[in-house]
Scaffold this motif. Structure first.
Motif, PDB file in Angstrom:
ATOM      1  N   ALA A  10       0.824  -1.214   0.000  1.00 12.29           N
ATOM      2  CA  ALA A  10       0.000   0.000   0.000  1.00 12.29           C
ATOM      3  C   ALA A  10       0.854   1.259   0.000  1.00 12.29           C
ATOM      4  N   GLN A  11       1.982   1.235   0.711  1.00  8.87           N
ATOM      5  CA  GLN A  11       2.847   2.414   0.757  1.00  8.87           C
ATOM      6  C   GLN A  11       3.448   2.711  -0.610  1.00  8.87           C
ATOM      7  N   ALA A  12       3.934   1.685  -1.299  1.00  8.46           N
ATOM      8  CA  ALA A  12       4.519   1.895  -2.623  1.00  8.46           C
ATOM      9  C   ALA A  12       3.466   2.374  -3.610  1.00  8.46           C
ATOM     10  N   LEU A  13       2.276   1.800  -3.547  1.00  8.53           N
ATOM     11  CA  LEU A  13       1.202   2.238  -4.445  1.00  8.53           C
ATOM     12  C   LEU A  13       0.781   3.673  -4.145  1.00  8.53           C
ATOM     13  N   SER A  14       0.717   4.025  -2.866  1.00  9.64           N
ATOM     14  CA  SER A  14       0.361   5.406  -2.496  1.00  9.64           C
ATOM     15  C   SER A  14       1.389   6.389  -3.022  1.00  9.64           C
ATOM     16  N   THR A  15       2.661   6.002  -2.946  1.00 11.42           N
ATOM     17  CA  THR A  15       3.721   6.862  -3.475  1.00 11.42           C
ATOM     18  C   THR A  15       3.552   7.080  -4.968  1.00 11.42           C
ATOM     19  N   LEU A  16       3.271   6.012  -5.711  1.00 12.61           N
ATOM     20  CA  LEU A  16       3.046   6.123  -7.148  1.00 12.61           C
ATOM     21  C   LEU A  16       1.856   7.039  -7.440  1.00 12.61           C
ATOM     22  N   GLY A  42      -0.283  16.508 -12.822  1.00 12.11           N
ATOM     23  CA  GLY A  42      -0.210  17.667 -11.934  1.00 12.11           C
ATOM     24  C   GLY A  42      -0.898  18.911 -12.475  1.00 12.11           C
ATOM     25  N   GLU A  43      -0.850  19.114 -13.795  1.00 14.90           N
ATOM     26  CA  GLU A  43      -1.470  20.307 -14.369  1.00 14.90           C
ATOM     27  C   GLU A  43      -2.982  20.323 -14.190  1.00 14.90           C
ATOM     28  N   LEU A  44      -3.576  19.159 -14.005  1.00 14.87           N
ATOM     29  CA  LEU A  44      -5.035  19.088 -13.844  1.00 14.87           C
ATOM     30  C   LEU A  44      -5.471  19.429 -12.431  1.00 14.87           C
ATOM     31  N   GLN A  45      -4.534  19.406 -11.482  1.00 13.80           N
ATOM     32  CA  GLN A  45      -4.827  19.743 -10.080  1.00 13.80           C
ATOM     33  C   GLN A  45      -6.017  18.933  -9.547  1.00 13.80           C
ATOM     34  N   LEU A  46      -5.953  17.636  -9.792  1.00 15.49           N
ATOM     35  CA  LEU A  46      -7.009  16.752  -9.307  1.00 15.49           C
ATOM     36  C   LEU A  46      -6.764  16.381  -7.856  1.00 15.49           C
ATOM     37  N   SER A  47      -7.831  16.023  -7.174  1.00 17.30           N
ATOM     38  CA  SER A  47      -7.729  15.488  -5.823  1.00 17.30           C
ATOM     39  C   SER A  47      -8.519  14.177  -5.777  1.00 17.30           C
ATOM     40  N   ILE A  48      -8.411  13.473  -4.669  1.00 20.15           N
ATOM     41  CA  ILE A  48      -9.091  12.186  -4.559  1.00 20.15           C
ATOM     42  C   ILE A  48      -9.603  12.003  -3.146  1.00 20.15           C
ATOM     43  N   GLU A  49     -10.842  11.553  -3.036  1.00 21.79           N
ATOM     44  CA  GLU A  49     -11.415  11.299  -1.719  1.00 21.79           C
ATOM     45  C   GLU A  49     -10.645  10.156  -1.042  1.00 21.79           C
ATOM     46  N   PRO A  50     -10.482  10.254   0.281  1.00 19.06           N
ATOM     47  CA  PRO A  50      -9.763   9.173   0.981  1.00 19.06           C
ATOM     48  C   PRO A  50     -10.359   7.796   0.722  1.00 19.06           C
ATOM     49  N   ALA A  51     -11.685   7.697   0.735  1.00 19.53           N
ATOM     50  CA  ALA A  51     -12.316   6.396   0.501  1.00 19.53           C
ATOM     51  C   ALA A  51     -12.061   5.918  -0.927  1.00 19.53           C
ATOM     52  N   ALA A  52     -12.058   6.852  -1.873  1.00 19.82           N
ATOM     53  CA  ALA A  52     -11.783   6.484  -3.265  1.00 19.82           C
ATOM     54  C   ALA A  52     -10.334   6.062  -3.434  1.00 19.82           C
ATOM     55  N   GLN A  53      -9.427   6.738  -2.709  1.00 18.77           N
ATOM     56  CA  GLN A  53      -8.024   6.347  -2.775  1.00 18.77           C
ATOM     57  C   GLN A  53      -7.830   4.927  -2.266  1.00 18.77           C
ATOM     58  N   GLN A  54      -8.487   4.607  -1.149  1.00 23.71           N
ATOM     59  CA  GLN A  54      -8.379   3.254  -0.613  1.00 23.71           C
ATOM     60  C   GLN A  54      -8.945   2.233  -1.598  1.00 23.71           C
ATOM     61  N   MET A  55     -10.058   2.582  -2.231  1.00 27.41           N
ATOM     62  CA  MET A  55     -10.661   1.691  -3.215  1.00 27.41           C
ATOM     63  C   MET A  55      -9.728   1.480  -4.397  1.00 27.41           C
ATOM     64  N   LEU A  56      -9.069   2.544  -4.819  1.00 23.39           N
ATOM     65  CA  LEU A  56      -8.156   2.466  -5.950  1.00 23.39           C
ATOM     66  C   LEU A  56      -6.951   1.594  -5.622  1.00 23.39           C
ATOM     67  N   LEU A  57      -6.413   1.757  -4.417  1.00 25.45           N
ATOM     68  CA  LEU A  57      -5.267   0.941  -4.004  1.00 25.45           C
ATOM     69  C   LEU A  57      -5.644  -0.536  -3.935  1.00 25.45           C
ATOM     70  N   GLU A  58      -6.841  -0.817  -3.439  1.00 26.56           N
ATOM     71  CA  GLU A  58      -7.279  -2.213  -3.357  1.00 26.56           C
ATOM     72  C   GLU A  58      -7.513  -2.798  -4.748  1.00 26.56           C
ATOM     73  N   ALA A  59      -8.068  -1.995  -5.639  1.00 26.38           N
ATOM     74  CA  ALA A  59      -8.333  -2.476  -6.993  1.00 26.38           C
ATOM     75  C   ALA A  59      -7.035  -2.750  -7.749  1.00 26.38           C
ATOM     76  N   ALA A  60      -5.984  -1.995  -7.435  1.00 24.19           N
ATOM     77  CA  ALA A  60      -4.700  -2.207  -8.100  1.00 24.19           C
ATOM     78  C   ALA A  60      -4.119  -3.569  -7.744  1.00 24.19           C
ATOM     79  N   ASP A  61      -4.405  -4.053  -6.537  1.00 22.33           N
ATOM     80  CA  ASP A  61      -4.005  -5.401  -6.119  1.00 22.33           C
ATOM     81  C   ASP A  61      -2.505  -5.636  -6.297  1.00 22.33           C
ATOM     82  N   GLY A  62      -1.710  -4.656  -5.881  1.00 26.80           N
ATOM     83  CA  GLY A  62      -0.256  -4.812  -5.939  1.00 26.80           C
ATOM     84  C   GLY A  62       0.365  -4.523  -7.288  1.00 26.80           C
ATOM     85  N   ASP A  63      -0.423  -4.091  -8.267  1.00 27.40           N
ATOM     86  CA  ASP A  63       0.037  -3.867  -9.645  1.00 27.40           C
ATOM     87  C   ASP A  63       0.107  -2.365  -9.901  1.00 27.40           C
ATOM     88  N   GLY A  64       1.329  -1.825 -10.007  1.00 25.73           N
ATOM     89  CA  GLY A  64       1.493  -0.392 -10.211  1.00 25.73           C
ATOM     90  C   GLY A  64       0.957   0.081 -11.554  1.00 25.73           C
TER      91      GLY A  64
END
Length: 444
Positions: A166-172, A185-207
Motif C-alpha cells: 500500500a505504501q509503494a502504491l500510495s507513493t506512485l 499535476g497540471e489538472l490539479q485533481l484530488s481524490i477522496e480518501p475512501a476512493a483512494q483506498q478503493m483504488l489501491l485495493e483495486a490495483a491489487d499490488g500492480d502499479g
C-alpha cells in the motif's frame, strides 16, 4: 519532451510516462534496492551480471531492467518472448557486437516473458552470455525452477520481485497526481480518501494497473475535480483480482486452500476458496480437488467426507452457481473440521513403491480360482479357506501375499476418528493370526 530513454511522451499512457528515472524514484522492492542491499551496491558499482526478475505483473520488472542499463551506461535491447524467435536473438547478438566494436559499450538483452521461450530458444543466447557479448536479464511471472532450463538458471541470478504494498502504491499515486511534467499535476485533481483506498485495493499490488485506472478516471474529470467513490466504482465494475488460471498464482492459491483444509482451519479454507472463485477459477476444478483432499487428508478417519465431497461436485454439475459453490463450501468446511488421517494415502504410496521395485510375483495357487478341471488338477484354489465359514468371518493366519514376498503392513491407522475403531479391529485380527500360527507350530 523526451523521457530518459528517448521516446516522446505526448502519446504515451500515464504508466509509461511515470517510469522512474532513478533508483530513488523506484517504488517498492526495498528488499532488493534499499541502500546497502547487495543488488543496489552491485549496480551502483557497475558490477552488472545476468539475472532473472521473477514476480507478478506490474511490479516494475521492465522498468528496473531499463534503470540498470542507464546506471551502467549499457546499450539496451529488448525482446518479447511472445513474438521473438532465434532469428531475433541472433540479430540482438549482432547488434551487441557492433556496439562493442564501435563504442566499447556492453549490451543488456532484456527478454520479457522469458518463460515463453522453448528450450532451443533459451539455449540460443547462452554462448553469448557465457563469452560476455550479452548481459542477459529475463522477466517472468512464472516460477523459473519450472519454466527455465538449468543451463540458463546456472548463468543468471534469480531475484524475486514482490507485489507493491500500500505504501509503494500510495507513493506512485501521489507522484502521478502531482507531477506537472509527466503526470497529471497540471489538472490539479484530488481524490477522496475512501476512493483512494478503493483504488489501491483495486490495483491489487500492480502499479501499472493503478496508473491505468487513475488515467481512465482522469479522462472523465475536469481540471480541479475530485475523484470520488461513485465514479471509481462505476469504472471498476466487477473487475477481478489477479489470478492466472494456468500460472503460478493459480497453483499457489490451490496449495493454500489444500493446506488450510489439512491444517483444520475452516476460516482460512473459506478465504482461499473465495479468492479462487473471485479470480475466475472453475468451481468444478475445485470440486475435483476437494475429492482428493477427502481421500488424502481425511481418509478413513471420517469416510463420510468423501461422500460429501462427491455430493458437492454433483451439486455443482447439476445446479451450477451459486448453489453448487455453496455445496463445495459446505464440503470444504466439513473436511477442515473432520479428524485427519493420511494413513490410506501413505499405505497406497508404499504399496505402489513395492510393486514398482519388486518383480511381477504371481498370485499363490490357493488364491487363484479353479473354474476348469485342468486348473483344479494343477492345484488352483487348493487349500483356500473361505473366510465366511470361519469364526468372526476371518480365516486366521491366512497369507494373501505372493509366496516370494514377506507380508507387509502398509496401512497404519491413526488414533483419530473412525480409525481408532479400525486400529482396534486390526489389532484383534493380528492376535487371532498369532494364535493360529502358534497352534500350527504346536500341532504334531
Amino acid at each position: 519532451m523526451g523521457d530518459l530513454f528517448g521516446a516522446t511522451t505526448a502519446v504515451q499512457p500515464l504508466a509509461a510516462r511515470m517510469r522512474p528515472r532513478t533508483l530513488d524514484e523506484y517504488a517498492g522492492q526495498d528488499h532488493l534496492l534499499a541502500p546497502g542491499r547487495p543488488l543496489r551496491q552491485a549496480l551502483e558499482q557497475g558490477a552488472l551480471h545476468s539475472m532473472i526478475f521473477w514476480g507478478p505483473p506490474g511490479v516494475g520488472k521492465t522498468t528496473l531492467a531499463r534503470l540498470l542499463a542507464s546506471l551502467v551506461d549499457a546499450h539496451f535491447v529488448t525482446l518479447s518472448a511472445v513474438l521473438a524467435g532465434v532469428k531475433d536473438i541472433r540479430a540482438a547478438v549482432d547488434e551487441a557486437r557492433q556496439q562493442q566494436a564501435r563504442s566499447g559499450r556492453r549490451t543488456i538483452l532484456f527478454v520479457d516473458e522469458v518463460h515463453r521461450f522453448n528450450k532451443a530458444q533459451q539455449d540460443a543466447f547462452l554462448p553469448y552470455v557465457e563469452d560476455g557479448t550479452l548481459v542477459f536479464i529475463g522477466a517472468t511471472t512464472e516460477n523459473p525452477s519450472f519454466e527455465l532450463n538449468n543451463a540458463l538458471l546456472s548463468r543468471a541470478r534469480v531475484y524475486l520481485l514482490k507485489s507493491l504494498d500500500a505504501q509503494a502504491l500510495s507513493t506512485l499515486l501521489q507522484r502521478a497526481l502531482t507531477d506537472p511534467e509527466r503526470g497529471l499535476g497540471e489538472l490539479q485533481l484530488s481524490i477522496e480518501p475512501a476512493a483512494q483506498q478503493m483504488l489501491l485495493e483495486a490495483a491489487d499490488g500492480d502499479g501499472r494497473r493503478l496508473l491505468n485506472l487513475l488515467e481512465t478516471a482522469a479522462d472523465l474529470l475536469q481540471p480541479g475535480d475530485c475523484l470520488g467513490v461513485a465514479l471509481l466504482a462505476e469504472l471498476l465494475g466487477e473487475g477481478r483480482r489477479r489470478f492466472d488460471k494456468g500460472g503460478e498464482a493459480f497453483y499457489d492459491q490451490m496449495s493454500a486452500l489444500h493446506k488450510s483444509v489439512r491444517g483444520s482451519n475452516p476460516d482460512a479454507t473459506l478465504y482461499w476458496f473465495a479468492r479462487m472463485l473471485d479470480g475466475g477459477c472453475d468451481p468444478l476444478y475445485i470440486a475435483r480437488r476437494v475429492v482428493r483432499m477427502a481421500s488424502e487428508d481425511v481418509g478413513n478417519a471420517d469416510p463420510r467426507a468423501l461422500t460429501l465431497a462427491l455430493n458437492a461436485w454433483d451439486v455443482q454439475e447439476r445446479l451450477g452457481s451459486p448453489e453448487g459453490e455453496l455445496a463445495i463450501a459446505q464440503a470444504l468446511v466439513y473436511l477442515a473440521c473432520a479428524p485427519k488421517s493420511n494413513a490410506v494415502y501413505m499405505a497406497f504410496k508404499a504399496a505402489m513403491r513395492d510393486v514398482a521395485e519388486q518383480p511381477s510375483h504371481e498370485p499363490p495357487l490357493h488364491l487363484r480360482n479353479a473354474p476348469t478341471k485342468l486348473m483344479k488338477e494343477l492345484g488352483y484354489s487348493q487349500g483356500y479357506r473361505y473366510a465366511h465359514d470361519k469364526p468372526e468371518a476371518y480365516a486366521a493366519g491366512e497369507d494373501y501375499f505372493p509366496e516370494q514376498l514377506e507380508p507387509r503392513q502398509y496401512y497404519q491407522p491413526v488414533p483419530r476418528g473412525l480409525e481408532l475403531k479400525i486400529a482396534q479391529k486390526l489389532e484383534h485380527l493380528r492376535v487371532l493370526d498369532a494364535a493360529s500360527s502358534n497352534q500350527r507350530r504346536s500341532s504334531p
